[in-house]
Design a protein around this motif. Sequence first.
Motif, PDB file in Angstrom:
ATOM      1  N   TRP A 166       0.827  -1.211   0.000  1.00 57.53           N
ATOM      2  CA  TRP A 166       0.000   0.000   0.000  1.00 57.53           C
ATOM      3  C   TRP A 166       0.859   1.259   0.000  1.00 57.53           C
ATOM      4  N   THR A 167       1.879   1.285   0.825  1.00 53.34           N
ATOM      5  CA  THR A 167       2.768   2.450   0.845  1.00 53.34           C
ATOM      6  C   THR A 167       3.386   2.667  -0.531  1.00 53.34           C
ATOM      7  N   PHE A 168       3.843   1.594  -1.143  1.00 51.99           N
ATOM      8  CA  PHE A 168       4.463   1.688  -2.471  1.00 51.99           C
ATOM      9  C   PHE A 168       3.473   2.229  -3.500  1.00 51.99           C
ATOM     10  N   THR A 169       2.310   1.629  -3.584  1.00 50.27           N
ATOM     11  CA  THR A 169       1.330   2.039  -4.595  1.00 50.27           C
ATOM     12  C   THR A 169       0.927   3.489  -4.439  1.00 50.27           C
ATOM     13  N   VAL A 177      -4.195   5.489  -7.518  1.00 50.29           N
ATOM     14  CA  VAL A 177      -4.782   4.984  -6.272  1.00 50.29           C
ATOM     15  C   VAL A 177      -4.567   6.026  -5.174  1.00 50.29           C
ATOM     16  N   PRO A 178      -5.569   6.832  -4.876  1.00 52.86           N
ATOM     17  CA  PRO A 178      -5.435   7.830  -3.804  1.00 52.86           C
ATOM     18  C   PRO A 178      -5.250   7.157  -2.444  1.00 52.86           C
ATOM     19  N   ALA A 179      -4.639   7.881  -1.519  1.00 53.47           N
ATOM     20  CA  ALA A 179      -4.313   7.329  -0.203  1.00 53.47           C
ATOM     21  C   ALA A 179      -5.549   6.961   0.612  1.00 53.47           C
ATOM     22  N   ASP A 180      -6.718   7.506   0.253  1.00 53.38           N
ATOM     23  CA  ASP A 180      -7.931   7.206   1.009  1.00 53.38           C
ATOM     24  C   ASP A 180      -8.872   6.261   0.260  1.00 53.38           C
ATOM     25  N   ALA A 181      -8.372   5.606  -0.796  1.00 56.43           N
ATOM     26  CA  ALA A 181      -9.228   4.765  -1.638  1.00 56.43           C
ATOM     27  C   ALA A 181      -9.719   3.518  -0.911  1.00 56.43           C
ATOM     28  N   PHE A 182      -8.875   2.956  -0.045  1.00 57.30           N
ATOM     29  CA  PHE A 182      -9.227   1.729   0.675  1.00 57.30           C
ATOM     30  C   PHE A 182      -8.853   1.924   2.144  1.00 57.30           C
ATOM     31  N   ALA A 189      -1.665  -0.155   6.988  1.00 57.11           N
ATOM     32  CA  ALA A 189      -0.358   0.355   6.588  1.00 57.11           C
ATOM     33  C   ALA A 189       0.160   1.394   7.579  1.00 57.11           C
ATOM     34  N   ALA A 190      -0.714   2.290   8.027  1.00 56.14           N
ATOM     35  CA  ALA A 190      -0.305   3.308   8.995  1.00 56.14           C
ATOM     36  C   ALA A 190       0.164   2.664  10.297  1.00 56.14           C
TER      37      ALA A 190
END
Length: 205
Positions: A166-169, A177-182, A189-190
């Motif tokens: 997720w961090t990579f994408t 893929v916006p950071a709030d998409a999923f 990830a956080a």
Amino acid sequence: MHLIGMLDSPYVRRVAVSMTCLGLPFTHESVSVFRHYERFAAINPVVKAPTLVTDAGIVLIDSTLILEHAEKLAAPGRSLTPGHLALHARSQRIIGLALAACEKSVQIVYEHQLRPEEKRHQPWLDRVTEQLFAAYRLLEGEIGERDGWLLGGEIQQADITAAIAWTFTTRIIPDVVPADAFPGVAQLAARAEAQEAFRAWPYDG
């Protein structure tokens, strides 16, 4: 042991974070398969990251195979892979989805950065993008809303690989893929990125 590769690669990073979680000492050398091709080839003629040189001088490639070997080197009882059969199957599913997301993210980046614009094939990009979103939709379904790790107890390989993917994408193709998409994947990830092993090997892109 000696790990070669850049930390902007999710595959290199998952090896570094995982080996740290397993308590395995190693040195790291940031060598790019693009900018330092000849230098990398002198270590591994296949020029594939990550590359791990074992204490015995054996050159290993492919993050999954490297981590399989790392599990054998870890102290007894220290593992990132569940022993219970049903949990192991779920772990493998999550890891597979996360690695698919990494692969599709890389394909999108390469299509834009390495292929001339006039030669890009939009139907191929559309297909890869749909595969990427399918992987994250399925990951979101696996993760759901939870405060802890995916398989309970301590962080495991499923958590590590999903978080690193997720961090990579979201860093490499935030326009796709916006950071709030999923939200579920983002929260996992956080949580993982706050761990000491992740902070020791930050994404370097």
